[in-house]
Design a protein around this motif. Structure first.
Motif: not given
Length: 124
Positions: A59-67
């Motif tokens: 929902r927050e499109d946080l896919s770019g915060v992965l290690p």
């Protein structure tokens, strides 16, 4: 009596900038009448907790915060879909070669170790 360099009066507590901003917002009523106020957050415990986190990340499109390691693994899992729309074999090879290069680079990098709040490389 000399003036306090921090500008605080004697007996006044040491307050971080963030704490001060929250306190001031509370005093203004900035947190009054929020949707769901006083109600427990759903799905934070029990069997649905992981699903809740997954939905929140989507929902927050946080896919770019992965290690970086997990981001590469996720990218590798989707490589077939990524390459499906490419028109030529040369473009497919280029995309796969670039992913392989980044995977090799990541695997050759010394692992990071966290001890007592400090992160350091094992290779140095």
């Amino acid at each position: 009596m000399s003036e306090n360099p921090a500008g605080r009066k004697p007996g006044q507590r040491n307050e971080s900038v963030h704490d001060r901003l929250i306190r001031e917002a509370q005093e203004r009523g900035g947190f009054d009448n929020l949707k769901g106020a006083g109600k427990p957050l759903r799905h934070l415990t029990g069997p649905g907790a992981r699903d809740w986190v997954t939905q929140w990340v989507q929902r927050e499109d946080l896919s770019g915060v992965l290690p970086p390691e997990l981001a590469l693994r996720k990218e590798a899992e989707k490589i077939v879909d990524t390459c499906a729309d490419l028109p030529t074999e040369a473009e497919v090879r280029s995309v796969v070669d670039e992913l392989n290069r980044r995977i090799r680079e990541m695997r050759l990098r010394p692992p990071l170790v966290t001890t007592a709040g400090r992160t350091r490389s094992c290779g140095r």
